[in-house]
Design a protein around this motif. Structure first.
Motif, PDB file in Angstrom:
ATOM      1  N   ALA A 177      -4.030   7.062  -3.662  1.00  0.00           N
ATOM      2  CA  ALA A 177      -4.448   5.904  -4.915  1.00  0.00           C
ATOM      3  C   ALA A 177      -2.267   5.517  -4.331  1.00  0.00           C
ATOM      4  O   ALA A 177      -1.443   6.184  -4.431  1.00  0.00           O
ATOM      5  N   ASP A 178      -2.060   4.162  -4.751  1.00  0.00           N
ATOM      6  CA  ASP A 178      -0.957   3.473  -5.147  1.00  0.00           C
ATOM      7  C   ASP A 178      -0.213   4.623  -6.125  1.00  0.00           C
ATOM      8  O   ASP A 178       0.639   3.712  -5.718  1.00  0.00           O
ATOM      9  N   SER A 179      -1.249   4.852  -6.754  1.00  0.00           N
ATOM     10  CA  SER A 179      -0.076   5.016  -8.538  1.00  0.00           C
ATOM     11  C   SER A 179       0.213   6.876  -8.139  1.00  0.00           C
ATOM     12  O   SER A 179       1.065   7.012  -8.637  1.00  0.00           O
ATOM     13  N   ALA A 180      -0.185   7.533  -7.038  1.00  0.00           N
ATOM     14  CA  ALA A 180       0.221   8.384  -6.388  1.00  0.00           C
ATOM     15  C   ALA A 180       1.081   8.529  -5.577  1.00  0.00           C
ATOM     16  O   ALA A 180       1.849   9.331  -4.983  1.00  0.00           O
ATOM     17  N   LYS A 181       1.596   7.490  -4.377  1.00  0.00           N
ATOM     18  CA  LYS A 181       2.415   7.663  -3.916  1.00  0.00           C
ATOM     19  C   LYS A 181       3.841   7.683  -3.990  1.00  0.00           C
ATOM     20  O   LYS A 181       4.325   7.213  -4.783  1.00  0.00           O
ATOM     21  N   GLY A 182       3.806   9.092  -3.031  1.00  0.00           N
ATOM     22  CA  GLY A 182       5.520   9.299  -3.422  1.00  0.00           C
ATOM     23  C   GLY A 182       5.325   9.775  -4.065  1.00  0.00           C
ATOM     24  O   GLY A 182       6.576  11.199  -4.685  1.00  0.00           O
ATOM     25  N   ARG A 183       5.063  10.141  -5.252  1.00  0.00           N
ATOM     26  CA  ARG A 183       4.813  11.272  -6.459  1.00  0.00           C
ATOM     27  C   ARG A 183       4.357  12.616  -5.761  1.00  0.00           C
ATOM     28  O   ARG A 183       4.279  13.390  -6.500  1.00  0.00           O
ATOM     29  N   PHE A 184       2.568  12.995  -5.434  1.00  0.00           N
ATOM     30  CA  PHE A 184       2.013  13.488  -5.363  1.00  0.00           C
ATOM     31  C   PHE A 184       1.939  13.870  -3.521  1.00  0.00           C
ATOM     32  O   PHE A 184       2.035  12.544  -2.581  1.00  0.00           O
TER      33      PHE A 184
END
Length: 114
Positions: free
Chosen positions: A59-66
């Motif tokens: 999901a966009d909210s998770a990209k780069g962090r998860f």
């Protein structure tokens, strides 16, 4: 068949957690696996998914962090979560899907708060 999540907890903003999903009486390697979450007053949403071949989507909210990963030898799926923010607070669920077969875990609570 049972999916069991673990690794949730309370973490400060900017912190990290690693969620684990163990499969019992099911061979996770043949399933597409995913992590969903449901925050307070919100609908359940897809966070990340990984195919049997290891292709991941976020999901966009998770990209780069998860980061989602799987260890087929251990029958496990993981979700590494970094740079956590209060808006990541939710119950996180493991999901296994193959055709009409679909299984859910019971969820693990993640709370991001100072």
């Amino acid at each position: 068949v049972q999916l069991v999540e673990s690794g949730g907890g309370l973490v400060q903003p900017g912190g990290s957690l690693r969620l684990s999903c163990a499969g019992y009486r099911v061979m996770l390697s043949i399933y597409a696996m995913a992590w969903y979450r449901q925050g307070p007053g919100k609908q359940r949403e897809l966070v990340a998914s990984i195919s049997g071949g290891g292709a991941a989507n976020y999901a966009d909210s998770a990209k780069g962090r998860f980061a989602i990963s799987r260890d087929n030898a251990k029958n496990m799926v993981y979700l590494q979560m970094d740079s956590l923010q209060p808006e990541d607070t939710a119950v996180y669920y493991c999901n296994a899907a193959l055709g009409r077969d679909e299984y859910w875990g019971q969820g693990t609570q993640v709370t991001v708060s100072s």
